[in-house]
Design a protein around this motif. Structure first.
Motif: not given
Length: 106
Positions: A31-36
């Protein structure tokens, strides 16, 4: 008004509804950092995560060669920062107390 359905009625109804219900999405690995951020990092800012987790614990950075590392592109220079969730979740549970969650940005 009461509706009484037999077992056969319920099976027939289930067969009609099944195609309309989408199956659960499989767990994601990357997952992208922003999404987690909200889930894994208590909603901390990306800059905070980079400074107080990725820099303080360089073993989490895949580029540093650790076989259990779980972040690629930790500083987002030229590519998106991505997290490998199976390793990240385990590491975060094991190191939660090692992180200064009250640290302020300089």
């Amino acid at each position: 008004m009461e509706l009484t359905l037999t077992e056969q009625d319920l099976l027939s109804l289930a067969e009609q509804i099944a195609p309309l219900v989408s199956p659960a999405k499989p767990d994601q690995d990357w997952v992208k950092l922003e999404g987690i951020r909200a889930d894994l990092f208590a909603g901390k800012a990306k800059s905070w995560i980079r400074l107080y987790i990725f820099d303080q614990f360089p073993e989490v950075q895949i580029e540093n060669g650790d076989p259990k590392a779980w972040v690629v592109g930790a500083h987002g220079t030229g590519k998106v920062t991505k997290i490998y969730l199976p390793y990240a979740r385990k590491w975060m549970h094991e190191h939660h107390d090692d992180i200064d969650w009250t640290a302020k940005m300089p």
